[in-house]
Write an enzyme that holds these catalytic residues in place. Structure first.
Site, PDB file in Angstrom:
ATOM      1  N   ASN A   7       3.098   8.272   3.214  1.00 20.39           N
ATOM      2  CA  ASN A   7       4.408   8.586   3.001  1.00 20.39           C
ATOM      3  C   ASN A   7       4.128   9.215   1.665  1.00 20.39           C
ATOM      4  OD1 ASN A   7       6.745   8.117   1.249  1.00 20.39           O
ATOM      5  ND2 ASN A   7       7.496   7.089   2.202  1.00 20.39           N
ATOM      6  N   ASP A   9       7.017  10.502  -0.347  1.00 26.20           N
ATOM      7  CA  ASP A   9       8.111  10.213  -1.302  1.00 26.20           C
ATOM      8  C   ASP A   9       7.436  10.136  -3.096  1.00 26.20           C
ATOM      9  OD1 ASP A   9       9.489   9.948   1.001  1.00 26.20           O
ATOM     10  OD2 ASP A   9      10.058   7.949   0.570  1.00 26.20           O
ATOM     11  N   HIS A  10       6.379   9.963  -3.446  1.00 26.73           N
ATOM     12  CA  HIS A  10       6.100   9.488  -5.080  1.00 26.73           C
ATOM     13  C   HIS A  10       5.699  10.792  -5.521  1.00 26.73           C
ATOM     14  CE1 HIS A  10       7.081   5.744  -5.251  1.00 26.73           C
ATOM     15  NE2 HIS A  10       6.637   5.598  -3.862  1.00 26.73           N
ATOM     16  N   ARG A  18      10.994  15.753 -14.387  1.00 27.80           N
ATOM     17  CA  ARG A  18      11.542  17.032 -14.491  1.00 27.80           C
ATOM     18  C   ARG A  18      12.615  17.208 -14.487  1.00 27.80           C
ATOM     19  NH1 ARG A  18       7.676  18.111 -19.475  1.00 27.80           N
ATOM     20  NH2 ARG A  18       7.222  15.675 -20.376  1.00 27.80           N
ATOM     21  N   HIS A  44      11.710   9.685   3.342  1.00 27.49           N
ATOM     22  CA  HIS A  44      12.369   9.026   3.324  1.00 27.49           C
ATOM     23  C   HIS A  44      13.491   9.851   2.369  1.00 27.49           C
ATOM     24  CE1 HIS A  44      14.928   4.780   1.934  1.00 27.49           C
ATOM     25  NE2 HIS A  44      15.542   5.799   2.317  1.00 27.49           N
ATOM     26  N   ARG A  46      16.680   9.449   1.172  1.00 24.10           N
ATOM     27  CA  ARG A  46      17.855   9.001   0.882  1.00 24.10           C
ATOM     28  C   ARG A  46      19.031   9.493   0.851  1.00 24.10           C
ATOM     29  NH1 ARG A  46      15.254   3.938  -1.200  1.00 24.10           N
ATOM     30  NH2 ARG A  46      17.054   3.306  -2.031  1.00 24.10           N
ATOM     31  N   ARG A  50      16.907  11.050  -4.415  1.00 23.17           N
ATOM     32  CA  ARG A  50      16.466  10.365  -5.937  1.00 23.17           C
ATOM     33  C   ARG A  50      14.980  11.377  -5.667  1.00 23.17           C
ATOM     34  NH1 ARG A  50      15.710   4.199  -5.745  1.00 23.17           N
ATOM     35  NH2 ARG A  50      17.967   4.069  -5.648  1.00 23.17           N
ATOM     36  N   HIS A  51      15.131  11.525  -4.290  1.00 26.92           N
ATOM     37  CA  HIS A  51      13.023  12.171  -4.505  1.00 26.92           C
ATOM     38  C   HIS A  51      13.115  13.152  -3.664  1.00 26.92           C
ATOM     39  CE1 HIS A  51      12.802   9.178  -1.939  1.00 26.92           C
ATOM     40  NE2 HIS A  51      12.272   8.286  -2.047  1.00 26.92           N
ATOM     41  N   GLU A  71      12.398   8.189   7.286  1.00 31.66           N
ATOM     42  CA  GLU A  71      12.828   6.917   6.561  1.00 31.66           C
ATOM     43  C   GLU A  71      13.791   7.587   6.975  1.00 31.66           C
ATOM     44  OE1 GLU A  71      11.063   4.682   3.532  1.00 31.66           O
ATOM     45  OE2 GLU A  71       9.288   4.425   5.393  1.00 31.66           O
ATOM     46  N   THR A 101      12.816   0.771  -4.725  1.00 27.14           N
ATOM     47  CA  THR A 101      12.169   1.157  -3.484  1.00 27.14           C
ATOM     48  C   THR A 101      13.205   0.275  -1.995  1.00 27.14           C
ATOM     49  OG1 THR A 101      10.432   0.969  -2.498  1.00 27.14           O
ATOM     50  CG2 THR A 101      10.247  -0.551  -3.847  1.00 27.14           C
ATOM     51  N   THR A 102      11.996   0.377  -1.103  1.00 26.84           N
ATOM     52  CA  THR A 102      13.187  -0.163  -0.335  1.00 26.84           C
ATOM     53  C   THR A 102      12.415  -1.739  -0.528  1.00 26.84           C
ATOM     54  OG1 THR A 102      12.738   1.548   1.433  1.00 26.84           O
ATOM     55  CG2 THR A 102      13.283  -0.415   2.750  1.00 26.84           C
ATOM     56  N   GLU A 152       8.953  -1.404  12.721  1.00 28.71           N
ATOM     57  CA  GLU A 152       7.688  -1.287  11.553  1.00 28.71           C
ATOM     58  C   GLU A 152       7.952  -2.682  10.936  1.00 28.71           C
ATOM     59  OE1 GLU A 152       7.436   2.086   8.981  1.00 28.71           O
ATOM     60  OE2 GLU A 152       6.715   0.632   7.633  1.00 28.71           O
ATOM     61  N   HIS A 192       4.338  -1.363   3.668  1.00 22.56           N
ATOM     62  CA  HIS A 192       5.698  -1.483   2.364  1.00 22.56           C
ATOM     63  C   HIS A 192       4.276  -2.416   1.740  1.00 22.56           C
ATOM     64  CE1 HIS A 192       8.378  -1.747  -0.421  1.00 22.56           C
ATOM     65  NE2 HIS A 192       8.634  -1.050  -0.416  1.00 22.56           N
ATOM     66  N   GLY A 193       4.342  -2.227   0.371  1.00 25.28           N
ATOM     67  CA  GLY A 193       3.523  -2.373  -0.631  1.00 25.28           C
ATOM     68  C   GLY A 193       1.967  -2.611  -0.238  1.00 25.28           C
ATOM     69  N   GLY A 214       2.223   4.667   1.127  1.00 23.74           N
ATOM     70  CA  GLY A 214       2.795   5.313   0.891  1.00 23.74           C
ATOM     71  C   GLY A 214       2.068   5.238  -0.886  1.00 23.74           C
ATOM     72  N   HIS A 215       2.747   4.623  -1.892  1.00 24.02           N
ATOM     73  CA  HIS A 215       2.601   4.272  -3.254  1.00 24.02           C
ATOM     74  C   HIS A 215       0.942   4.463  -3.288  1.00 24.02           C
ATOM     75  CE1 HIS A 215       2.063   2.290  -7.207  1.00 24.02           C
ATOM     76  NE2 HIS A 215       3.123   3.020  -7.348  1.00 24.02           N
TER      77      HIS A 215
HETATM   78  N1  PXP Z   1       7.892   2.238   4.916  1.00 25.11           N
HETATM   79  C1  PXP Z   1       8.677   1.751   4.987  1.00 25.11           C
HETATM   80  C2  PXP Z   1       9.547   1.283   5.661  1.00 25.11           C
HETATM   81  C3  PXP Z   1       9.018   1.928   2.939  1.00 25.11           C
HETATM   82  O1  PXP Z   1      10.489   1.836   3.526  1.00 25.11           O
HETATM   83  C4  PXP Z   1       8.382   2.304   2.387  1.00 25.11           C
HETATM   84  C5  PXP Z   1       8.474   3.130   1.085  1.00 25.11           C
HETATM   85  O2  PXP Z   1       9.346   3.675   1.073  1.00 25.11           O
HETATM   86  C6  PXP Z   1       6.479   2.370   2.814  1.00 25.11           C
HETATM   87  C7  PXP Z   1       6.699   2.069   4.057  1.00 25.11           C
HETATM   88  C8  PXP Z   1       6.059   1.957   2.045  1.00 25.11           C
HETATM   89  O3  PXP Z   1       5.409   2.019   1.383  1.00 25.11           O
HETATM   90  P1  PXP Z   1       4.380   1.293   0.255  1.00 25.11           P
HETATM   91  O4  PXP Z   1       5.260   3.040  -1.177  1.00 25.11           O
HETATM   92  O5  PXP Z   1       4.469   0.395  -1.103  1.00 25.11           O
HETATM   93  O6  PXP Z   1       3.582   1.808   0.070  1.00 25.11           O
END
Ligand code: PXP
Length: 240
Positions: A7, A9-10, A18, A44, A46, A50-51, A71, A101-102, A152, A192-193, A214-215
């Protein structure tokens, strides 16, 4: 071996830090992740943009060689965008404007009708749909009932568990939900996470086809570069 969907997004979040700059570009990050061996790229889009921006998704659609996973919330605006873009997979997620975040899976006990309509429209157009849900058997059964091709499983509650006992309970729920979804012939993803430590707990859950992360990957990429960050995660997944 399970796959890894990265992912990005970050990267767009950092660009947004900026006003009026076009870097860093999530598209570049996606290309580097693919070159490092990622099996898919997740963004994602949104409602509040926002990103990730609409144009990012359009460019990614044209250049991603593996799999583009979009997403999005199950709204008519997003369904229309997905029908135009035709990502390889849509993952339906809950969305609240105020969240960082979600925050959890889609609750199909209350949202089944609206979600079911989006699933039907997208899948009839040839786009397989994954539903992001908490590790609860009822949610898995409802995802199956509304014909989702994939689920998921939300791993956030595992990552956030405060005690070993709590962690074991959530992991056991994730394992049994993955087995149930697999038995119901749905593809099972998880995410997620997750980070370079927590991923190790998933050893032996062979039903999980792909992790969506992602993160932690983007955070490591800031230090060591995208290629190394993605390869490090792939090596850990290979060991599961
Ligand atoms: N899966 C879903 C459905 C998410 O919404 C996210 C965060 O956007 C992720 C996975 C990835 O999560 P993380 O950025 O915490 O790894």
């Amino acid at each position: 071996m399970a796959g890894l969907a990265v992912n990005v997004d970050h990267v767009a979040t950092l660009r947004r830090a900026r006003e009026n700059v076009s870097y860093p570009d999530p598209v570049y990050a996606a290309v580097l992740a693919e070159l490092a061996g990622a099996d898919g790229i997740v963004v994602h889009l949104r409602e509040d943009r926002r990103h990730i921006q609409d144009n990012d998704v359009k460019i990614l659609r044209n250049i991603i060689q593996t799999k583009l996973i979009l997403e999005m919330a199950a709204t008519s605006e997003m369904v229309e965008i997905a029908l135009g873009i035709k990502p390889d997979v849509v993952t339906l997620v809950p969305e609240k404007r105020s969240e960082l975040t979600t925050e959890g899976g889609l609750n199909l006990l209350v949202n089944a009708n609206a979600v079911s309509e989006s699933v039907a429209t997208l899948q009839n157009a040839g786009i397989p749909v994954s539903i992001f849900i908490d590790p609860e058997p009822e949610q898995i059964k409802l995802a199956h009932k509304i014909n989702a091709a994939m689920v998921e499983i939300h791993t956030g509650s595992f990552v956030e568990a405060k005690t070993k006992k709590q962690q074991e309970k959530v992991l056991s729920d994730i394992r049994s939900c993955a087995m149930l979804a697999n038995k119901l012939k749905m593809t099972v993803n998880a995410g997620h996470g997750l980070c370079y430590q927590s991923i190790k707990a998933f050893k032996g859950i062979a039903e999980i086809s792909e992790f969506s992360i992602g993160h932690s990957i983007i955070a490591r990429a800031v230090m060591v570069g995208m290629e190394r960050a993605v390869k490090d995660m792939i090596a850990l997944i290979k060991d599961l």
